[in-house]
Design a protein around this motif. Structure first.
Motif, PDB file in Angstrom:
ATOM      1  N   VAL A  85     -40.697 -11.495   1.346  1.00  0.00           N
ATOM      2  CA  VAL A  85     -39.621 -12.075   0.556  1.00  0.00           C
ATOM      3  C   VAL A  85     -38.992 -13.268   1.265  1.00  0.00           C
ATOM      4  CG1 VAL A  85     -37.398 -11.615  -0.557  1.00  0.00           C
ATOM      5  CG2 VAL A  85     -39.207  -9.900  -0.627  1.00  0.00           C
ATOM      6  N   ALA A  86     -38.957 -13.209   2.606  1.00  0.00           N
ATOM      7  CA  ALA A  86     -38.509 -14.337   3.428  1.00  0.00           C
ATOM      8  C   ALA A  86     -37.091 -14.785   3.107  1.00  0.00           C
ATOM      9  CB  ALA A  86     -39.473 -15.511   3.302  1.00  0.00           C
ATOM     10  N   CYS A  87     -36.170 -13.831   2.914  1.00  0.00           N
ATOM     11  CA  CYS A  87     -34.765 -14.194   2.745  1.00  0.00           C
ATOM     12  C   CYS A  87     -34.316 -15.016   3.949  1.00  0.00           C
ATOM     13  CB  CYS A  87     -33.910 -12.941   2.612  1.00  0.00           C
ATOM     14  SG  CYS A  87     -34.280 -11.975   1.130  1.00  0.00           S
ATOM     15  N   ARG A  88     -33.560 -16.063   3.693  1.00  0.00           N
ATOM     16  CA  ARG A  88     -33.220 -17.022   4.740  1.00  0.00           C
ATOM     17  C   ARG A  88     -32.336 -16.441   5.833  1.00  0.00           C
ATOM     18  NH1 ARG A  88     -37.386 -19.800   2.940  1.00  0.00           N
ATOM     19  NH2 ARG A  88     -36.966 -21.163   1.156  1.00  0.00           N
ATOM     20  N   PHE A  89     -31.682 -15.325   5.551  1.00  0.00           N
ATOM     21  CA  PHE A  89     -30.694 -14.758   6.470  1.00  0.00           C
ATOM     22  C   PHE A  89     -31.204 -13.518   7.201  1.00  0.00           C
ATOM     23  CE2 PHE A  89     -30.097 -13.421   2.075  1.00  0.00           C
ATOM     24  CZ  PHE A  89     -30.256 -12.061   2.166  1.00  0.00           C
ATOM     25  N   CYS A  90     -32.456 -13.159   7.012  1.00  0.00           N
ATOM     26  CA  CYS A  90     -32.957 -11.857   7.452  1.00  0.00           C
ATOM     27  C   CYS A  90     -33.996 -11.991   8.562  1.00  0.00           C
ATOM     28  CB  CYS A  90     -33.561 -11.125   6.260  1.00  0.00           C
ATOM     29  SG  CYS A  90     -34.230  -9.494   6.647  1.00  0.00           S
ATOM     30  N   ASN A 258     -24.824  -9.882   9.779  1.00  0.00           N
ATOM     31  CA  ASN A 258     -25.087  -9.548  11.176  1.00  0.00           C
ATOM     32  C   ASN A 258     -25.899 -10.676  11.813  1.00  0.00           C
ATOM     33  OD1 ASN A 258     -23.904  -6.888  11.041  1.00  0.00           O
ATOM     34  ND2 ASN A 258     -25.665  -6.280   9.820  1.00  0.00           N
ATOM     35  N   ASP A 259     -25.439 -11.151  12.948  1.00  0.00           N
ATOM     36  CA  ASP A 259     -26.024 -12.340  13.575  1.00  0.00           C
ATOM     37  C   ASP A 259     -27.520 -12.193  13.824  1.00  0.00           C
ATOM     38  OD1 ASP A 259     -23.498 -13.375  13.636  1.00  0.00           O
ATOM     39  OD2 ASP A 259     -23.092 -12.807  15.703  1.00  0.00           O
ATOM     40  N   VAL A 260     -28.257 -13.249  13.449  1.00  0.00           N
ATOM     41  CA  VAL A 260     -29.674 -13.384  13.770  1.00  0.00           C
ATOM     42  C   VAL A 260     -29.837 -14.747  14.430  1.00  0.00           C
ATOM     43  CG1 VAL A 260     -32.032 -13.494  12.885  1.00  0.00           C
ATOM     44  CG2 VAL A 260     -30.370 -11.959  11.803  1.00  0.00           C
ATOM     45  N   PRO A 261     -30.195 -14.781  15.709  1.00  0.00           N
ATOM     46  CA  PRO A 261     -30.286 -16.055  16.432  1.00  0.00           C
ATOM     47  C   PRO A 261     -31.205 -17.054  15.735  1.00  0.00           C
ATOM     48  CG  PRO A 261     -30.419 -14.224  17.978  1.00  0.00           C
ATOM     49  CD  PRO A 261     -30.487 -13.630  16.589  1.00  0.00           C
ATOM     50  N   GLY A 262     -30.749 -18.303  15.673  1.00  0.00           N
ATOM     51  CA  GLY A 262     -31.555 -19.375  15.113  1.00  0.00           C
ATOM     52  C   GLY A 262     -31.306 -19.661  13.648  1.00  0.00           C
ATOM     53  N   LEU A 263     -30.627 -18.732  12.952  1.00  0.00           N
ATOM     54  CA  LEU A 263     -30.388 -18.923  11.533  1.00  0.00           C
ATOM     55  C   LEU A 263     -29.039 -19.607  11.300  1.00  0.00           C
ATOM     56  CD1 LEU A 263     -31.824 -15.653   9.969  1.00  0.00           C
ATOM     57  CD2 LEU A 263     -32.920 -17.861  10.342  1.00  0.00           C
ATOM     58  N   PRO A 264     -28.939 -20.395  10.211  1.00  0.00           N
ATOM     59  CA  PRO A 264     -27.793 -21.287  10.020  1.00  0.00           C
ATOM     60  C   PRO A 264     -26.602 -20.648   9.318  1.00  0.00           C
ATOM     61  CG  PRO A 264     -29.377 -21.687   8.285  1.00  0.00           C
ATOM     62  CD  PRO A 264     -29.979 -20.614   9.176  1.00  0.00           C
ATOM     63  N   PHE A 265     -26.177 -19.489   9.797  1.00  0.00           N
ATOM     64  CA  PHE A 265     -25.069 -18.802   9.158  1.00  0.00           C
ATOM     65  C   PHE A 265     -24.072 -18.339  10.202  1.00  0.00           C
ATOM     66  CE2 PHE A 265     -28.896 -17.999   6.614  1.00  0.00           C
ATOM     67  CZ  PHE A 265     -28.504 -18.535   5.398  1.00  0.00           C
ATOM     68  N   SER A 266     -22.862 -18.059   9.745  1.00  0.00           N
ATOM     69  CA  SER A 266     -21.863 -17.465  10.630  1.00  0.00           C
ATOM     70  C   SER A 266     -21.132 -16.362   9.877  1.00  0.00           C
ATOM     71  CB  SER A 266     -20.868 -18.515  11.129  1.00  0.00           C
ATOM     72  OG  SER A 266     -20.195 -19.145  10.054  1.00  0.00           O
ATOM     73  N   ARG A 267     -20.701 -15.382  10.623  1.00  0.00           N
ATOM     74  CA  ARG A 267     -20.044 -14.200  10.067  1.00  0.00           C
ATOM     75  C   ARG A 267     -18.609 -14.549   9.657  1.00  0.00           C
ATOM     76  NH1 ARG A 267     -21.020  -8.535  10.867  1.00  0.00           N
ATOM     77  NH2 ARG A 267     -19.134  -7.260  11.050  1.00  0.00           N
ATOM     78  N   VAL A 268     -18.208 -14.087   8.479  1.00  0.00           N
ATOM     79  CA  VAL A 268     -16.849 -14.355   8.026  1.00  0.00           C
ATOM     80  C   VAL A 268     -15.860 -13.484   8.799  1.00  0.00           C
ATOM     81  CG1 VAL A 268     -17.628 -14.995   5.709  1.00  0.00           C
ATOM     82  CG2 VAL A 268     -16.941 -12.634   6.170  1.00  0.00           C
ATOM     83  N   GLU A 269     -14.617 -13.912   8.841  1.00  0.00           N
ATOM     84  CA  GLU A 269     -13.559 -13.135   9.480  1.00  0.00           C
ATOM     85  C   GLU A 269     -13.152 -11.971   8.580  1.00  0.00           C
ATOM     86  OE1 GLU A 269     -12.528 -13.627  12.494  1.00  0.00           O
ATOM     87  OE2 GLU A 269     -13.704 -15.463  12.816  1.00  0.00           O
ATOM     88  N   GLU A 270     -12.570 -10.941   9.209  1.00  0.00           N
ATOM     89  CA  GLU A 270     -12.181  -9.752   8.463  1.00  0.00           C
ATOM     90  C   GLU A 270     -11.197 -10.069   7.345  1.00  0.00           C
ATOM     91  OE1 GLU A 270     -13.315  -6.717   8.771  1.00  0.00           O
ATOM     92  OE2 GLU A 270     -14.548  -6.944  10.569  1.00  0.00           O
ATOM     93  N   ASP A 271     -10.280 -11.022   7.574  1.00  0.00           N
ATOM     94  CA  ASP A 271      -9.297 -11.320   6.539  1.00  0.00           C
ATOM     95  C   ASP A 271      -9.937 -11.978   5.317  1.00  0.00           C
ATOM     96  OD1 ASP A 271      -9.798 -13.646   8.056  1.00  0.00           O
ATOM     97  OD2 ASP A 271      -7.902 -14.535   7.454  1.00  0.00           O
ATOM     98  N   VAL A 272     -11.077 -12.679   5.528  1.00  0.00           N
ATOM     99  CA  VAL A 272     -11.780 -13.307   4.416  1.00  0.00           C
ATOM    100  C   VAL A 272     -12.392 -12.246   3.510  1.00  0.00           C
ATOM    101  CG1 VAL A 272     -13.711 -14.798   3.762  1.00  0.00           C
ATOM    102  CG2 VAL A 272     -12.228 -15.437   5.679  1.00  0.00           C
ATOM    103  N   ASN A 315     -37.302 -22.659  10.456  1.00  0.00           N
ATOM    104  CA  ASN A 315     -37.079 -24.046  10.032  1.00  0.00           C
ATOM    105  C   ASN A 315     -36.809 -24.134   8.538  1.00  0.00           C
ATOM    106  OD1 ASN A 315     -37.472 -24.929  12.655  1.00  0.00           O
ATOM    107  ND2 ASN A 315     -39.644 -25.386  12.353  1.00  0.00           N
ATOM    108  N   ARG A 316     -37.528 -23.328   7.738  1.00  0.00           N
ATOM    109  CA  ARG A 316     -37.305 -23.333   6.290  1.00  0.00           C
ATOM    110  C   ARG A 316     -35.901 -22.853   5.952  1.00  0.00           C
ATOM    111  NH1 ARG A 316     -42.738 -21.215   5.007  1.00  0.00           N
ATOM    112  NH2 ARG A 316     -41.795 -19.187   4.668  1.00  0.00           N
ATOM    113  N   ALA A 317     -35.426 -21.845   6.700  1.00  0.00           N
ATOM    114  CA  ALA A 317     -34.077 -21.338   6.457  1.00  0.00           C
ATOM    115  C   ALA A 317     -33.038 -22.411   6.718  1.00  0.00           C
ATOM    116  CB  ALA A 317     -33.815 -20.111   7.331  1.00  0.00           C
ATOM    117  N   ASN A 318     -33.191 -23.122   7.818  1.00  0.00           N
ATOM    118  CA  ASN A 318     -32.237 -24.179   8.152  1.00  0.00           C
ATOM    119  C   ASN A 318     -32.292 -25.311   7.127  1.00  0.00           C
ATOM    120  OD1 ASN A 318     -30.819 -23.907  11.002  1.00  0.00           O
ATOM    121  ND2 ASN A 318     -32.820 -22.940  11.164  1.00  0.00           N
TER     122      ASN A 318
END
Length: 325
Positions: A85-90, A258-272, A315-318
């Protein structure tokens, strides 16, 4: 097409089907197990406990049967070695797809976990580990049938990104399971960037199929919504989600990435995530926040990885997420 599962004939020794290679225990008590299959391929499963005694139900006058909470002991099993499936965040989607698992290999993950951990109370099983269950539907349905007759199993759920028409087949052939539909976006443009599978399985069609499941079995569906900082976490997304989901058939499970090194995402804060939840609830949509499990041992949702990540998938995810993040 995925490599087919190697079908087994005759008596099977579950101790040989899946052999525990390594176990890691999280600070939250969760245990991740790395299993070696008979052909040398490897998969992971996660064992954890949610609060409650496993009998908690959420009453809702609008549906015939209350939704059942997956509380108590839970085993999250893999249905494929790798994932196409190659989800960009997984993390799982960054590695090669090796093959589908057989029903016996899926069932063995549950039974062997119970033996290793000396579990005596019934276990709730969710197909949410490595792989997309609906892309290995025949074997997943066989596994469900085997698990339903196992006195050590209390309940079964299937978590899917959504595959048509396999979702309708699940509706017809697995009436006892609960369904978790991973949505993660409120527009097809964003969801396709996150989940390439969405091109052939757009949001509107998936939700219609999911409603058919809910109506057929009288249970609401948990829509998993993974929040990404700056991607799908603003008030407009919450309002669109309220418009998309009929509370007669859906409730929302909010997840933090949950953090995966190299992928272009960041975890939201608890208040968000709390603000997002409160807006959904105010709009009439039942919503709860699912606590992250096993993050410190790379056992959380989207973190399972048994082989080196494929650089071209990173690279495709980024590339896919520019300029969203």
């Amino acid at each position: 097409m995925n490599p087919s599962s190697p079908r087994h004939s005759g008596p099977i020794d579950e101790a040989l089907l899946v052999v525990p290679v390594e176990q890691a225990t999280s600070s939250d008590g969760s245990t991740k197990t790395l299993w070696r299959l008979h052909d040398g391929n490897q998969v992971e499963s996660l064992s954890f406990t949610l609060g409650g005694d496993g009998s908690t139900a959420v009453p809702d006058e609008r549906i015939a049967t209350p939704v059942r909470d997956s509380r108590g002991h839970v085993v999250c099993v893999s249905s494929q070695a790798g994932c196409n499936v190659a989800c960009r965040f997984c993390a799982t989607g960054l590695q090669p797809m090796r093959r589908d698992l057989t029903a016996e290999e899926m069932v063995a993950q549950v039974r062997r976990t119970r033996v290793l951990e000396e579990r005596t109370t019934p276990t709730r099983v969710i197909f949410a580990g490595m792989g997309e269950p609906l892309l290995n539907l025949e074997e997943v349905l066989r596994a469900v049938s085997l698990l339903e007759s196992d006195p050590g199993v209390a309940h079964i759920s299937v978590s899917t990104m959504g595959v048509l028409p396999a979702l309708d087949t699940l509706t017809e052939q697995a009436p006892s399971v609960d369904l978790f539909l991973s949505l993660h976006a409120t527009t097809d443009e964003v969801r396709t960037r996150l989940i390439p599978l969405n091109r052939a399985n757009p949001i509107a069609e998936l939700l219609r199929a999911a409603e058919r499941f809910a109506r057929a079995h009288g249970r609401v569906i948990d829509v998993s919504y993974l929040l990404f900082n700056g991607v799908n976490d603003d008030d407009a997304d919450a309002d669109r989600l309220i418009g998309l989901l009929d509370p007669r058939y859906f409730r929302v499970q909010l997840l933090l990435w949950n953090d995966v090194p190299g992928l272009p995402f960041s975890r939201v804060e608890e208040d968000v995530v709390e603000r997002f939840r409160d807006r959904l609830v105010a709009g009439g949509l039942p919503t709860y926040i699912m606590p992250s499990k096993a993050r410190d041992i790379d056992g959380g949702c989207g973190q399972m990885l048994t082989e080196a990540a494929k650089e071209h998938r990173v690279n495709r995810a980024n590339k896919a997420m520019l300029p969203l993040v």
